[in-house]
Design a protein around this motif. Structure first.
Motif, PDB file in Angstrom:
ATOM      1  N   TYR A 218      11.346  -3.335  -4.390  1.00  0.00           N
ATOM      2  CA  TYR A 218      10.573  -2.739  -3.300  1.00  0.00           C
ATOM      3  C   TYR A 218       9.248  -2.188  -3.835  1.00  0.00           C
ATOM      4  O   TYR A 218       8.184  -2.406  -3.242  1.00  0.00           O
ATOM      5  CB  TYR A 218      11.387  -1.621  -2.643  1.00  0.00           C
ATOM      6  CG  TYR A 218      10.743  -1.016  -1.419  1.00  0.00           C
ATOM      7  CD1 TYR A 218      11.032  -1.509  -0.150  1.00  0.00           C
ATOM      8  CD2 TYR A 218       9.848   0.051  -1.526  1.00  0.00           C
ATOM      9  CE1 TYR A 218      10.441  -0.957   0.976  1.00  0.00           C
ATOM     10  CE2 TYR A 218       9.262   0.605  -0.405  1.00  0.00           C
ATOM     11  CZ  TYR A 218       9.564   0.105   0.846  1.00  0.00           C
ATOM     12  OH  TYR A 218       8.978   0.649   1.957  1.00  0.00           O
ATOM     13  N   ARG A 219       9.300  -1.485  -4.953  1.00  0.00           N
ATOM     14  CA  ARG A 219       8.079  -0.897  -5.501  1.00  0.00           C
ATOM     15  C   ARG A 219       7.093  -1.975  -5.939  1.00  0.00           C
ATOM     16  O   ARG A 219       5.882  -1.852  -5.713  1.00  0.00           O
ATOM     17  CB  ARG A 219       8.417   0.033  -6.673  1.00  0.00           C
ATOM     18  CG  ARG A 219       9.143   1.298  -6.257  1.00  0.00           C
ATOM     19  CD  ARG A 219       9.075   2.364  -7.332  1.00  0.00           C
ATOM     20  NE  ARG A 219       9.748   1.989  -8.567  1.00  0.00           N
ATOM     21  CZ  ARG A 219      11.021   2.205  -8.822  1.00  0.00           C
ATOM     22  NH1 ARG A 219      11.802   2.754  -7.906  1.00  0.00           N
ATOM     23  NH2 ARG A 219      11.543   1.864  -9.983  1.00  0.00           N
ATOM     24  N   GLU A 220       7.601  -3.016  -6.563  1.00  0.00           N
ATOM     25  CA  GLU A 220       6.708  -4.087  -6.997  1.00  0.00           C
ATOM     26  C   GLU A 220       6.046  -4.763  -5.799  1.00  0.00           C
ATOM     27  O   GLU A 220       4.851  -5.087  -5.836  1.00  0.00           O
ATOM     28  CB  GLU A 220       7.497  -5.117  -7.822  1.00  0.00           C
ATOM     29  CG  GLU A 220       7.867  -4.594  -9.216  1.00  0.00           C
ATOM     30  CD  GLU A 220       8.917  -5.425  -9.898  1.00  0.00           C
ATOM     31  OE1 GLU A 220       9.349  -6.454  -9.304  1.00  0.00           O
ATOM     32  OE2 GLU A 220       9.338  -5.064 -11.014  1.00  0.00           O
ATOM     33  N   HIS A 221       6.810  -4.959  -4.740  1.00  0.00           N
ATOM     34  CA  HIS A 221       6.245  -5.617  -3.554  1.00  0.00           C
ATOM     35  C   HIS A 221       5.178  -4.752  -2.891  1.00  0.00           C
ATOM     36  O   HIS A 221       4.167  -5.264  -2.395  1.00  0.00           O
ATOM     37  CB  HIS A 221       7.350  -5.923  -2.546  1.00  0.00           C
ATOM     38  CG  HIS A 221       6.860  -6.634  -1.318  1.00  0.00           C
ATOM     39  ND1 HIS A 221       6.559  -7.982  -1.311  1.00  0.00           N
ATOM     40  CD2 HIS A 221       6.580  -6.183  -0.074  1.00  0.00           C
ATOM     41  CE1 HIS A 221       6.134  -8.333  -0.123  1.00  0.00           C
ATOM     42  NE2 HIS A 221       6.131  -7.262   0.660  1.00  0.00           N
ATOM     43  N   HIS A 222       5.384  -3.442  -2.895  1.00  0.00           N
ATOM     44  CA  HIS A 222       4.453  -2.541  -2.213  1.00  0.00           C
ATOM     45  C   HIS A 222       3.442  -1.889  -3.160  1.00  0.00           C
ATOM     46  O   HIS A 222       2.656  -1.040  -2.735  1.00  0.00           O
ATOM     47  CB  HIS A 222       5.232  -1.445  -1.479  1.00  0.00           C
ATOM     48  CG  HIS A 222       5.984  -1.946  -0.288  1.00  0.00           C
ATOM     49  ND1 HIS A 222       5.390  -2.161   0.937  1.00  0.00           N
ATOM     50  CD2 HIS A 222       7.285  -2.310  -0.131  1.00  0.00           C
ATOM     51  CE1 HIS A 222       6.286  -2.615   1.791  1.00  0.00           C
ATOM     52  NE2 HIS A 222       7.435  -2.710   1.171  1.00  0.00           N
ATOM     53  N   GLY A 223       3.438  -2.282  -4.433  1.00  0.00           N
ATOM     54  CA  GLY A 223       2.477  -1.739  -5.376  1.00  0.00           C
ATOM     55  C   GLY A 223       2.676  -0.274  -5.688  1.00  0.00           C
ATOM     56  O   GLY A 223       1.712   0.457  -5.934  1.00  0.00           O
ATOM     57  N   ILE A 224       3.929   0.192  -5.697  1.00  0.00           N
ATOM     58  CA  ILE A 224       4.248   1.592  -5.989  1.00  0.00           C
ATOM     59  C   ILE A 224       4.534   1.724  -7.485  1.00  0.00           C
ATOM     60  O   ILE A 224       5.334   0.960  -8.027  1.00  0.00           O
ATOM     61  CB  ILE A 224       5.464   2.057  -5.168  1.00  0.00           C
ATOM     62  CG1 ILE A 224       5.178   1.923  -3.666  1.00  0.00           C
ATOM     63  CG2 ILE A 224       5.833   3.491  -5.514  1.00  0.00           C
ATOM     64  CD1 ILE A 224       6.401   2.139  -2.799  1.00  0.00           C
ATOM     65  N   PRO A 225       3.929   2.682  -8.181  1.00  0.00           N
ATOM     66  CA  PRO A 225       4.160   2.821  -9.627  1.00  0.00           C
ATOM     67  C   PRO A 225       5.630   3.106  -9.937  1.00  0.00           C
ATOM     68  O   PRO A 225       6.321   3.804  -9.193  1.00  0.00           O
ATOM     69  CB  PRO A 225       3.279   4.017 -10.019  1.00  0.00           C
ATOM     70  CG  PRO A 225       2.246   4.098  -8.952  1.00  0.00           C
ATOM     71  CD  PRO A 225       2.916   3.642  -7.687  1.00  0.00           C
ATOM     72  N   HIS A 226       6.073   2.585 -11.069  1.00  0.00           N
ATOM     73  CA  HIS A 226       7.470   2.783 -11.484  1.00  0.00           C
ATOM     74  C   HIS A 226       7.692   4.130 -12.160  1.00  0.00           C
ATOM     75  O   HIS A 226       8.838   4.514 -12.413  1.00  0.00           O
ATOM     76  CB  HIS A 226       7.896   1.673 -12.441  1.00  0.00           C
ATOM     77  CG  HIS A 226       8.044   0.335 -11.788  1.00  0.00           C
ATOM     78  ND1 HIS A 226       8.867   0.103 -10.702  1.00  0.00           N
ATOM     79  CD2 HIS A 226       7.449  -0.857 -12.070  1.00  0.00           C
ATOM     80  CE1 HIS A 226       8.786  -1.163 -10.347  1.00  0.00           C
ATOM     81  NE2 HIS A 226       7.932  -1.765 -11.153  1.00  0.00           N
ATOM     82  N   ASP A 227       6.623   4.855 -12.490  1.00  0.00           N
ATOM     83  CA  ASP A 227       6.797   6.090 -13.270  1.00  0.00           C
ATOM     84  C   ASP A 227       6.778   7.355 -12.410  1.00  0.00           C
ATOM     85  O   ASP A 227       6.730   8.459 -12.938  1.00  0.00           O
ATOM     86  CB  ASP A 227       5.719   6.188 -14.348  1.00  0.00           C
ATOM     87  CG  ASP A 227       4.300   6.212 -13.775  1.00  0.00           C
ATOM     88  OD1 ASP A 227       4.157   6.094 -12.534  1.00  0.00           O
ATOM     89  OD2 ASP A 227       3.343   6.326 -14.562  1.00  0.00           O
ATOM     90  N   MET A 228       6.827   7.226 -11.086  1.00  0.00           N
ATOM     91  CA  MET A 228       6.769   8.407 -10.222  1.00  0.00           C
ATOM     92  C   MET A 228       8.055   9.225 -10.278  1.00  0.00           C
ATOM     93  O   MET A 228       8.033  10.451 -10.276  1.00  0.00           O
ATOM     94  CB  MET A 228       6.494   7.995  -8.770  1.00  0.00           C
ATOM     95  CG  MET A 228       5.174   7.292  -8.565  1.00  0.00           C
ATOM     96  SD  MET A 228       4.924   6.787  -6.849  1.00  0.00           S
ATOM     97  CE  MET A 228       4.488   8.364  -6.136  1.00  0.00           C
ATOM     98  N   GLY A 229       9.183   8.536 -10.306  1.00  0.00           N
ATOM     99  CA  GLY A 229      10.460   9.233 -10.265  1.00  0.00           C
ATOM    100  C   GLY A 229      10.774   9.752  -8.873  1.00  0.00           C
ATOM    101  O   GLY A 229       9.948   9.703  -7.959  1.00  0.00           O
TER     102      GLY A 229
END
Length: 830
Positions: A218-229
Motif C-alpha cells: 500500500y505504501r509503495e503504491h501511494h508513495g508513503i515513506p516506509h520509515d514513518m512508523g
C-alpha cells in the motif's frame, strides 16, 4: 528517549503532532479538546514503534507508562482493567501518520479475563453479549497476534446457542475452551488469559503490522515513506453490540462518491465497528437507521468538525445504550470527482482558503476526473436489451470494461499480461490488495459504501461497486451467477462505479466533456495564484479547441507530428530517400514539405485564433519516432541531417510553409519556429539570418552543453524551450523514449537501481542546469523561456520547476489541468 515520554493521554496539553501521535491519535486528542464524547485512552507514539522495529523489543519503561495511563482511565471511568465489578476493556489500534485504511492491525475487547467476562455479563444482564465478545476477542487476538487463519465455525455456532440468562461462568468456560481447542488444532498455541500479557503482545503485533506485505504494498503504491512508523491507540471500549439501543457507524461529512453536501454514511444496529468496515454485513443509511435525537447530535458535531478542519472528514462512532461516542476522525478518502467538487465548494463557501482548497485535490485525482466513460447511446441500448446483470451500490465512479476475474492472484497475472480486469469478490480484505491495484474495476456481493472494498477503491481511484447482493460467486467453478444467468471467468463485462451497474459484454467508451464548473473554479484559482503560461501540445484542430477549454494559454506543436497525423510524413520521407533535398523548384522534396505544412497547419492555426503557437521544426533524429521516420535509412543517405542546421534549406522551407498556413488561416496570434538540438550561439545566429519572411526563430535545448551556454542562446533567440525529458535522459544515459513507458523502468526503479525515478522527479544533477536557464530567462525577460514536459507531470516536478523560477510550460494535452493545479499549489505553498 527517557520515560515518561512514550505515551500521551487524550487529555494532555501540548502540540498535536501527527508525525508523533499518528492520524488516529491526533484526531482523538483534538476531539477530546473540542468537548466531544470520546472514550478515554492514550497514544503510544511513533517513537516507540521506531525503537521496536529496530530492536525487536518494546522500549524500556513503556509498559509501566501504559499501565500508569490505564490507572488514570480507571479513575475516570470507575472501571477496572481485567476485573470486576465494572470491567474496563480496551481497543488496541494502529494509527499511522498517513491514513492506510485496513492495512494494519487492531485488537478489540482486550482485557477479557474470566473474572472480567463474568462481571461484564452480570453488568449487562446478557450472557449472550459476553459470549460474543469472548469469541470475537479470541478470534481477533489469534489472527492478529498469533497468525491463525481458522474461521472457527464451531465457536460461532456455540455462541449462537447461548441465551441471555445462561450462567455466565459456565458459558465463558465453554466458549473459551472451544476457542482454545480450535487454536491449538491449528497452531498449538494459546491466547493468554492474563490481561497485561494480552496488552503487551497486542501492542507488539500492531507495531509488527507496519511491515506486513500488504502495508508495504500500500505504501509503495501511494508513495508513503516506509520509515514513518505507526502510533498505537489504547482506548476504553464502548459496545455497539450491547443491545438494540446500541450500534456502530461510519459517516462522511459530505458524500465521498459525488461530493454532494450533507451527512453520508451507514449505521449497523447491535454491532461493533468491525462489522461495518469489514463489509461482511450490509448496513443501513445513517439518516434512516439512527434515531432522530442521535442523528441531530451527530450532524451538529460533524458540521463543527468539518469547519474546524477545513476538509471533508471520515468519522467513526459507536452508540452504547443510546449514548453517542466518537472513536475516530480523519480526512475522508474520496473519489476524484468528489475531490474536485468538495474542494470547489469549500472554497466557494469560505470554509477553505485557496491554498487549502487546492491542497485537497491531487494531479492524479484531476486526471481521473477527466477519464473516458461509456458511450451514452451504447449504455442505453445495453439497458434496453437486458444486458444489465445487477445494480449494486456505486462506491467509486468510473466506467470501465474488462474480463471477469474472481481471484486477486489471477487478476494481477492477467493485468501483467496486458488484460483489463474486473475483479469480483464476495468481500475484499487487505490480502486482496495486489489484485485490487491491478484491476480496472472491483465488484463485491456484500458490504456498504464504507466497506474495505469501497474505501480502498476510492483511495486507488478505481471504479467500484459493492453490496451487489444478486451476485453469487462460485470461486471453485470459476463462474458467477446472477439469477438464471451464468458468466465464466474471463467473460467480458462493463462496470459503472457511479450507477452500480454491472453489464454483460464490453461497452464502447468516449472522451469526457469539458471540465465541469467545479473544476473550472478550482483551476481559475490555481491559475490566478501561479500567474504562469501553460501551453498544450496539439497535432490536429480539435486538440486546439480542447486545449483552450482546459485553460491552456497557447499551444505547441511539431511539424513532424502534424504531418504524421495527416499521413504526409511517410510520403515526405520516401520522397527524401528517392530525390534528396536537391533543388528548390516545384515537385522537389523541399517544395512538398512547404506545401504539406501549409495544407495541414492552416486548420490548426485557424482554431488557435489569437493564441500563441510555438512550432518545433522537423527532427529526423527524434529518439521516440525512430521507426516512423526510417531514421537509419535517412541519415545513412543524408548524414547532414544529423546536425540541426545540416540542411538550412529544410528549415527555410518549413518557415515558408508556416507563413503560408498563417496567411490562409487568417491567423492573428504570434507564431515561432524552434529548432531542436541547438547548442551553440553560432547556430542561433545562422537561424536568425535565414532569408525570407515567416515566424520568428528559436531553439529547443536538449543537451547539457546547450543549457550551460543558455545565456548566449537566450540572448540571440526569439523563443527558447528546454526539453526536460531529453536533458534527464542525457544525464542518466537512458534513451529518452524509455521515459514515456512503464517498462522497463518500473522494475528497474523498484529494484532500487536508481536513486530517483527520473520520470517523476528532477534529478539533483539536473537542477543546477535548470537554475542556469532560469537565470538566463530572468536576464532577458523579453525572450519567452519555457520548459517542455512529456508524459505525466507529477506534482513534485511541477512544484520544483516553479520554485526554480520557471513560469512558462508546455505539456501534453491531458496534462494541462493537472499542471495548472500543481503550479497553483506550488505558488500558494509558501
Amino acid at each position: 528517549m527517557s520515560a515518561p515520554g512514550w505515551t500521551r493521554a487524550f487529555t494532555d496539553d501540548g502540540a498535536v503532532d501527527v508525525e508523533v501521535l499518528g492520524g488516529k491519535g491526533a484526531g482523538l486528542v483534538r476531539m477530546t479538546r473540542d468537548g466531544l464524547r470520546v472514550p478515554p485512552g492514550c497514544v503510544i507514539t511513533t517513537a516507540a514503534c521506531h525503537v521496536y522495529l529496530s530492536a525487536r523489543a518494546l522500549p524500556d519503561g513503556l509498559l509501566d507508562e501504559v499501565r500508569g495511563r490505564l490507572s488514570d482511565v480507571e479513575a475516570a471511568t470507575g472501571k477496572t482493567f481485567g476485573a470486576g465489578p465494572e470491567p474496563l476493556l480496551l481497543s488496541v489500534r494502529s494509527g499511522a501518520p498517513v491514513s492506510m485504511p485496513g492495512m494494519m492491525d487492531t485488537v478489540l475487547n482486550l482485557g477479557l479475563s474470566r473474572d472480567a467476562a463474568i462481571a461484564l455479563a452480570v453488568r449487562a444482564g446478557d450472557t449472550r453479549f459476553m459470549a460474543d465478545l469472548v469469541a470475537r476477542f479470541h478470534a481477533m487476538y489469534s489472527e492478529i497476534v498469533l497468525g491463525a487463519l481458522d474461521d472457527r465455525d464451531t465457536v460461532d455456532a456455540l455462541v449462537n446457542g447461548v441465551n441471555r440468562d445462561d450462567d455466565p461462568a459456565a458459558v465463558y468456560d465453554r466458549v473459551w475452551a472451544a476457542a482454545e481447542a480450535a487454536l491449538d488444532e491449528e497452531l498449538s498455541e494459546s491466547v493468554p488469559a492474563d490481561p497485561d500479557d494480552q496488552l503487551r503482545h497486542a501492542v507488539e503485533a500492531v507495531f509488527r503490522s507496519w511491515n506486513t506485505r500488504r502495508a508495504r504494498t500500500y505504501r509503495e503504491h501511494h508513495g508513503i515513506p516506509h520509515d514513518m512508523g505507526t502510533a498505537v491507540v489504547v482506548q476504553s471500549m464502548v459496545f455497539g453490540n450491547l443491545d438494540d439501543a446500541s450500534g456502530s457507524g461510519v459517516v462522511f461529512t459530505r458524500n465521498p462518491v459525488t461530493g454532494e453536501p450533507g451527512l453520508y454514511g451507514e449505521y449497523l444496529a447491535h454491532s461493533q465497528g468491525e462489522d461495518v468496515v469489514a463489509g461482511i454485513r450490509t448496513p443501513d443509511p445513517v439518516a434512516r437507521a439512527l434515531p432522530a435525537p442521535l442523528l441531530a447530535e451527530l450532524e451538529g458535531s460533524c458540521a463543527e468538525l468539518e469547519a474546524r478542519h477545513g476538509d471533508v472528514l471520515d468519522v467513526e462512532f459507536t452508540v452504547e445504550h443510546g449514548v453517542l461516542y466518537f472513536l475516530q476522525v480523519r480526512s475522508a478518502k474520496r473519489t476524484p470527482e468528489a475531490a474536485v467538487r468538495i474542494a470547489a465548494d469549500l472554497l466557494a463557501d469560505g470554509t477553505a482558503t485557496p491554498a487549502r482548497a487546492l491542497s485537497l485535490v491531487t494531479g492524479d485525482q484531476l486526471r481521473a476526473a477527466q477519464r473516458p466513460g461509456f458511450d451514452d447511446e451504447a449504455l442505453s441500448a445495453a439497458r434496453a436489451a437486458g444486458r444489465v446483470l445487477l445494480t449494486g451500490i456505486g462506491a467509486c465512479p468510473g466506467q470501465v470494461c474488462g474480463e471477469l476475474v474472481l481471484d486477486p492472484d489471477r487478476a494481477k497475472e492477467r493485468a501483467e499480461a496486458g488484460a483489463a480486469v474486473i475483479l469480483a469478490r464476495a468481500v475484499t480484505s487487505p490480502a486482496d490488495l495486489h489484485g485490487m491495484i491491478a484491476a480496472e474495476g472491483i465488484v463485491t456481493s456484500t458490504g456498504g459504501s464504507t466497506s474495505h472494498a469501497a474505501v480502498v477503491a476510492r483511495a486507488l481511484g478505481t471504479a467500484c461497486v459493492v453490496g451487489a447482493g444478486a451476485l453469487e460467486i462460485d470461486a471453485a467453478a470459476r463462474v458467477v451467477r446472477v439469477g438464471e444467468r451464468v458468466l465464466s471467468e474471463g467473460d467480458p463485462v462493463s462496470l459503472d462505479g457511479a450507477s452500480g451497474e454491472l453489464v454483460a459484454g464490453t461497452l464502447p467508451t468516449t472522451t469526457p466533456a469539458a471540465a465541469n464548473e467545479a473544476m473550472d473554479a478550482l483551476l481559475a484559482a490555481a491559475a490566478d495564484a501561479a500567474g504562469c503560461e501553460v501551453l498544450a501540445r496539439v497535432t490536429v484542430p480539435p486538440d486546439v479547441v480542447a486545449a483552450r477549454a482546459a485553460g491552456a494559454t497557447g499551444v505547441v506543436t511539431a511539424v513532424d507530428d502534424v504531418l504524421a497525423a495527416s499521413g504526409d510524413l511517410n510520403h515526405l520521407v520516401e520522397t527524401l530517400l528517392e530525390k534528396g533535398w536537391d533543388g528548390v523548384g516545384a515537385g522537389t522534396a523541399l517544395d512538398e514539405v512547404r506545401r504539406a505544412i501549409a495544407r495541414q497547419v492552416s486548420g490548426l492555426l485557424a482554431a488557435a485564433g489569437d493564441h500563441d503557437v510555438d512550432v518545433r521544426a522537423i527532427d529526423l533524429l527524434a529518439d521516440e519516432a525512430r521507426e516512423l521516420l526510417q531514421q537509419t535509412a535517412v541519415t545513412t543517405r543524408h548524414p547532414e541531417l544529423a546536425l540541426p542546421l545540416g540542411v538550412p534549406a529544410l528549415i527555410a522551407a518549413q518557415r515558408e510553409g508556416l507563413a503560408l498556413a498563417a496567411s490562409e488561416a487568417g491567423y492573428g496570434g504570434r507564431m515561432r519556429l524552434a529548432v531542436r538540438h541547438v547548442s551553440d550561439p553560432a547556430e542561433v545566429r545562422a537561424l536568425q539570418s535565414l532569408d525570407g519572411d515567416g515566424p520568428g526563430m528559436g531553439t529547443y535545448l536538449t543537451s547539457p552543453r546547450a543549457v550551460l551556454g543558455a545565456e548566449a542562446l537566450v540572448e540571440l533567440s526569439e523563443v527558447v524551450w528546454l526539453e526536460v525529458r531529453a536533458l534527464q535522459a542525457a544525464m542518466f544515459g537512458i534513451p529518452a523514449r524509455q521515459f514515456l513507458t512503464a517498462a522497463p523502468l518500473d522494475d528497474y526503479v523498484a529494484r532500487g537501481l536508481l536513486g530517483i525515478d527520473p520520470r517523476h522527479a528532477i534529478d539533483p544533477t539536473v537542477e543546477p542546469l535548470l537554475a542556469v536557464l532560469s537565470e538566463a530567462g530572468r536576464a532577458h525577460p523579453e525572450v519567452p523561456v519555457g520548459v517542455r514536459l512529456s508524459g505525466t507531470v507529477s506534482d513534485r516536478v511541477a512544484s520544483r520547476l516553479y520554485e526554480l523560477g520557471f513560469r512558462r510550460f508546455a505539456v501534453d494535452l491531458p496534462e494541462v489541468r493537472p499542471l495548472i493545479l500543481g503550479l497553483g499549489r506550488a505558488a500558494l505553498a509558501g
